[in-house]
Design a protein around this motif. Structure first.
Motif, PDB file in Angstrom:
ATOM      1  N   GLN A   1       2.372  -0.949 -52.480  1.00 36.00           N
ATOM      2  CA  GLN A   1       1.886   0.139 -53.329  1.00 36.00           C
ATOM      3  C   GLN A   1       1.808   1.441 -52.544  1.00 36.00           C
ATOM      4  N   GLY A   2       1.285   1.327 -51.327  1.00 40.63           N
ATOM      5  CA  GLY A   2       1.139   2.524 -50.507  1.00 40.63           C
ATOM      6  C   GLY A   2       2.492   3.163 -50.246  1.00 40.63           C
TER       7      GLY A   2
ATOM      8  N   ASN B   1       5.202   2.998 -52.043  1.00 38.57           N
ATOM      9  CA  ASN B   1       5.746   3.613 -53.248  1.00 38.57           C
ATOM     10  C   ASN B   1       5.145   4.976 -53.527  1.00 38.57           C
ATOM     11  N   VAL B   2       3.860   5.131 -53.215  1.00 34.97           N
ATOM     12  CA  VAL B   2       3.240   6.434 -53.436  1.00 34.97           C
ATOM     13  C   VAL B   2       3.626   7.407 -52.323  1.00 34.97           C
TER      14      VAL B   2
ATOM     15  N   GLN C   1       7.024   9.262 -52.115  1.00 33.15           N
ATOM     16  CA  GLN C   1       7.251  10.420 -52.971  1.00 33.15           C
ATOM     17  C   GLN C   1       6.945  11.719 -52.246  1.00 33.15           C
TER      18      GLN C   1
ATOM     19  N   GLU D   1       5.929   8.342 -45.622  1.00 31.31           N
ATOM     20  CA  GLU D   1       5.885   6.904 -45.327  1.00 31.31           C
ATOM     21  C   GLU D   1       5.257   6.636 -43.967  1.00 31.31           C
TER      22      GLU D   1
END
Lengths: 259, 168, 265
Positions: free
Chosen positions: A73-74, A76-77, A80, A84
């Motif tokens: 989840q981290g 994927n956010v 953006q 990363e």
């Protein structure tokens, strides 16, 4: 007309305070006193096995999955925002500060706390506690105290295991699967994680949660109605009460520690 | 030998728990055990604005971490922030003209202290002068404050507009 | 009331409430030393409560319980625990510790209260188990025992420290005739060979009357009658008569109080 609800409220208030007072007295009675190491140490070791070792599996598996989900989840956010590189700090800080102590305590309440309540309740229902008392053996010191200390020692250790496994789970997803550079992951983590602010305070939380969960589960067992229905109710209460107290207390502790 | 399996397993449990704590300390918090290699010296830098630099922010030379910020205070006389910079003893040959600047890693990243070494100035005997423990340096570049930057930009745009307008 | 010679326990004017219900109303009775005393009465009259009051687990709301010259409800924790080493109690369920085998159960009080070497403990435990006929079952777990065997094992544990007083809480309930006979024989034998004082709480009238030296009949929070078994069998008081002879209807009516049967239909 209005008297009845008010008097009911008053009665439940008195009952609550009485139960709280009794719980504190039981705890103090169990813990204060000259310890007999020779007699009590083997009991303590036995309880470490029951309370601690038998909870390792659920802690490790949950820790792994929670870490992996956080990583996924981290990522994927963060991806953006092209951030990363912050996955390491994200995963490790959230696990060390919150998820580790809290989730480990919740799992511990479900796995070990409920078992403690049921065991003590059953000992009460089958008159084992009474018979101990009549043998001039104090059941609080003989039964409650080793279980309390075993939980007190076990939960922080289980929390450490949970955190390590969780962080490695997050690393597994982020680095080995999604391709973040391993060096970036660890240097980012090491730059943002502090031994005192994060690890030690997470440890303090887990110690406090250990006291709460053990206290709630042992008292519920000791105080239950000595019937099958009473034991099952006490077991449910243990899980509900300790989960709520852990979550509530976590907020208070976080506010005190990290503001 | 008669092995008590219960005690053995409980022993394993305790060791595993403590090992987990050690892994957290070493691998996750980046604590190093060989403290003898980590001797530090501290220099003080006067800044006019440190932005969001914090205690324990890294100090980097060419991207390599060589130390950290150990404290931040305000000099009561000059009312300027003074940053205590803890540097690794291994990098003690930083010339006295070395510049410390508050930089940001990436657009959203945290702030750190960048070190730009300069040729060391010579003392009277022609030996290079290095920063020593306890020195205070004024060769610093403060943090870039976005509002100030925008303010300058807007001012320059409006003034250039005004220039072009008057020339017409 | 005939005062007994040299009673071990004297209960004087004890009143005990459970919640708002009065379990005992100004009850006095005494337990003679070295004898088997039976306390009998219908279910739910708090016979077990009486044993717990004697053992100091429950405190009466008023009155005193003298064990020799010591007033049990007034004893401090330390003194009470000292006193309890001299008494023991056989619980209705046996109350064996489920986590350990029969041997360790019997050894438990010895290990807790003495620091004897393990060989001596082994000898003592096997002697006690031999007394109750369970030496062969020493290494079975409580869950592997039948109800009667569990009680015998618990009895071995109760006599492990050679107490002065044993309190039997419903020792015969739910046992088959053979087990009952075995338990009665054991209770009687222990009483004579070890010189114990025994208190049996029970409602198995004929069986207990066969071994008891003295009987108290308790009902409705009072002592209805007391005396040696033969005296009680002759007693004509309707409550006593109904209980001793096990009649379905009598002073205690068969029907729970209700309205007129025909009207309700």
């Amino acid at each position: 007309m209005l008297v009845k609800p008010i008097s009911n409220l008053g009665r439940s208030g008195i009952e609550f305070l009485t139960a709280l007072g009794r719980a504190l007295l039981v705890l103090l009675h169990a813990l204060i006193g000259r310890p007999q190491f020779k007699k009590h140490f083997p009991l303590f070791v036995e309880q470490l096995y029951v309370v601690g070792v038998q909870s390792v599996m659920i802690i490790i598996v949950s820790g792994l999955f929670i870490g992996m989900v956080l990583g996924l989840q981290g990522y994927n956010v963060l991806v953006q925002f092209k951030a990363e590189a912050s996955l390491g700090p994200l995963v490790s800080l959230s696990i060390l500060r919150e998820l580790g102590p809290v989730v480990a305590a919740l799992l511990f309440a479900g796995r070990a706390g409920s078992a403690l309540t049921a065991e003590i309740g059953l000992m009460k229902a089958t008159e084992q506690l009474s018979s101990m008392e009549m043998m001039a053996v104090d059941p609080l010191r003989r039964v409650i105290s080793p279980r309390f200390w075993a939980g007190f020692v076990s939960l922080p250790l289980l929390t450490f295991m949970f955190s390590v496994i969780g962080i490695y789970g997050g690393k597994m997803v982020g680095v080995d699967w999604l391709g973040i550079d391993e060096g970036t992951f660890w240097t980012g983590t090491q730059a943002s994680v502090d031994l005192y602010d994060d690890i030690a305070q997470g440890w303090i939380k887990s110690v406090i949660f250990a006291v709460v969960v053990c206290w709630v589960s042992l008292f519920n067992g000791y105080n239950c109605l000595p019937t099958a229905a009473g034991i099952s109710k006490a077991t449910t209460q243990t899980v509900v009460h300790s989960s709520l107290i852990v979550l509530g207390l976590d907020f208070v502790l976080t506010a005190l520690m990290f503001n | 030998m008669k092995v008590n399996w219960l005690e053995f397993i409980v022993g394993c449990f305790l060791v595993a728990g403590i090992a987990a704590a050690v892994v957290l300390a070493l691998k996750v918090a980046g604590l190093t055990l060989n403290t003898d290699a980590k001797e530090f010296y501290t220099v003080y830098g006067r800044f006019s604005n440190i932005g969001s630099l914090k205690v324990r922010s890294p100090v980097k030379l060419g991207g390599v971490v060589i130390g950290s910020v150990s404290s931040i205070q305000i000099d009561p006389k000059t009312l300027q922030p003074v940053v205590a910079i803890k540097l690794d003893r291994r990098y003690s040959e930083l010339g006295s003209d070395t510049t410390f600047s508050v930089l940001t890693s990436g657009l959203l990243g945290e702030q750190y202290l960048g070190v730009k070494p300069d040729f060391a100035s010579m003392d009277d005997d022609g030996n290079p002068v290095y920063l020593k423990d306890g020195d205070t340096t004024n060769f610093t570049e403060s943090a870039i404050v976005l509002e100030e930057l925008l303010g300058k930009f807007l001012y320059s745009v409006s003034s250039s507009k005004a220039d072009s307008g008057s020339s017409n | 009331m005939t005062m007994l010679q040299d009673p071990l326990i004297r209960i004087e004017n004890v009143t005990f409430f459970r919640g708002l219900r009065k379990i005992y109303d100004n009850v006095s009775l005494s337990i003679p030393r070295g004898k088997i005393t039976a306390v009998m009465g219908p279910s739910g009259t708090g016979k077990t409560t009486l044993l717990r009051i004697i053992g100091g687990q429950l405190k009466p709301d008023s009155g005193s319980v003298f064990y020799e010259d010591r007033n049990v409800p007034k004893l401090g924790r330390g003194a009470l625990y000292e006193l309890r080493k001299r008494m023991s109690m056989l619980f209705q369920s046996g109350a064996l510790f489920t986590g350990m085998n029969v041997f360790d159960n019997v050894a438990y009080p010895i290990r807790e209260h003495t620091s004897l070497p393990e060989e001596l403990i082994r000898t003592l435990v096997l002697m006690k188990l031999e007394t109750v006929g369970l030496r062969g079952a020493a290494f079975l777990m409580p869950s592997e025992l039948s109800g009667g065997m569990a009680r015998r094992a618990a009895l071995a544990r109760a006599i492990a420290l050679d107490p002065e007083l044993i309190m039997y809480d419903e020792p015969l309930t739910g046992q088959d005739p053979i087990t009952m006979a075995v338990l009665l024989k054991l209770i009687k034998e222990l009483n004579t060979t070890l010189g114990l004082t025994s208190i049996i709480v029970s409602h198995d009238v004929s069986e207990v009357m066969s071994i008891a030296d003295y009987v108290y009949l308790v009902s409705g929070g009072r002592v209805l009658a007391h005396g040696i078994p033969d005296q009680l069998k002759e007693e004509r008081h309707p409550d006593v008569y109904q209980f001793i002879h096990g009649l379905p209807d009598g002073a205690v009516p068969f029907h729970y109080p209700a309205g007129n049967y025909l009207e309700e239909l």
